[in-house]
Scaffold this active site. Structure first.
Site, mmCIF file in Angstrom:
data_model
loop_
_atom_site.group_PDB
_atom_site.id
_atom_site.type_symbol
_atom_site.label_atom_id
_atom_site.label_comp_id
_atom_site.label_asym_id
_atom_site.label_seq_id
_atom_site.Cartn_x
_atom_site.Cartn_y
_atom_site.Cartn_z
ATOM 1 N N ILE A 117 0.935 -1.051 0.029
ATOM 2 C CA ILE A 117 0.010 -0.133 -0.079
ATOM 3 C C ILE A 117 1.177 1.264 -0.021
ATOM 4 O O ILE A 117 1.754 1.638 0.966
ATOM 5 C CB ILE A 117 -0.901 0.138 0.972
ATOM 6 C CG1 ILE A 117 -1.970 -1.098 1.070
ATOM 7 C CG2 ILE A 117 -1.548 1.172 1.332
ATOM 8 C CD1 ILE A 117 -2.884 -1.301 2.439
ATOM 9 N N PRO A 118 0.754 2.081 -1.357
ATOM 10 C CA PRO A 118 2.228 2.945 -1.233
ATOM 11 C C PRO A 118 1.936 4.179 -0.606
ATOM 12 O O PRO A 118 1.712 5.312 -1.166
ATOM 13 C CB PRO A 118 1.996 3.180 -2.878
ATOM 14 C CG PRO A 118 0.551 2.872 -3.192
ATOM 15 C CD PRO A 118 0.115 1.879 -2.344
ATOM 16 N N CYS A 119 2.135 4.134 0.813
ATOM 17 C CA CYS A 119 2.089 5.548 1.489
ATOM 18 C C CYS A 119 3.073 6.393 1.133
ATOM 19 O O CYS A 119 3.101 7.539 1.319
ATOM 20 C CB CYS A 119 1.789 5.253 2.983
ATOM 21 S SG CYS A 119 3.134 4.291 3.665
ATOM 22 N N HIS A 120 4.105 5.893 0.480
ATOM 23 C CA HIS A 120 5.520 6.834 0.093
ATOM 24 C C HIS A 120 4.994 7.630 -0.937
ATOM 25 O O HIS A 120 5.734 8.317 -1.392
ATOM 26 C CB HIS A 120 6.374 5.649 -0.283
ATOM 27 C CG HIS A 120 6.055 4.737 -1.336
ATOM 28 N ND1 HIS A 120 5.607 3.393 -0.757
ATOM 29 C CD2 HIS A 120 6.482 4.714 -2.554
ATOM 30 C CE1 HIS A 120 5.456 2.867 -1.976
ATOM 31 N NE2 HIS A 120 5.812 3.587 -3.018
#
Length: 131
Positions: A117-120
């Protein structure tokens, strides 16, 4: 039954907790854990990680089931649709979800599925940000 395995990736070991159907947690660690149990999902995770690190535009096709509040789930689902190579600010995402940037940051901080899950892809308005 939950299985925990650490997969070797270029940035370090990614410890993944999963069962025969879903991935529940993933975080970068210094530990190397190799489960003696191997199921089809183990191989799929390894293949997907390999594909991603060969081509950063690869979109993961993994069954994810993160545990969190209804609000956190809304934020994490919104993160999944941010295109590869793009970023969005906490404020922009807050406006979309009719929330506040700080609440978005807290949900990103609670993301149990690092990398998947790409919170970056969520950044500060004038800097990289950080929760």
């Amino acid at each position: 039954m939950l299985i925990v395995t650490a997969f070797k990736t270029p940035p370090g070991w990614l410890e993944v907790e999963y069962d025969e159907h879903y991935i529940h947690r993933a975080l970068f660690t210094d530990r190397t854990i190799q489960s003696s149990i191997e199921i089809p999902l183990t191989k799929l995770i390894a293949e997907e990680l390999d594909a991603y690190f060969k081509d950063p535009h690869h979109r993961f096709h993994l069954p994810l089931k993160p545990q969190g509040t209804h609000y956190q789930q809304r934020v994490w689902n919104a993160l999944l649709v941010i295109p590869v190579g793009r970023t969005i600010t906490y404020g922009e995402l807050a406006k979309i979800l009719q929330s506040s940037p700080r609440a978005i940051g807290q949900a990103c901080k609670s993301n149990p599925l690092a990398l998947f899950i790409p919170c970056h892809r969520v950044v500060g308005k004038s800097d990289q940000g950080g929760y």
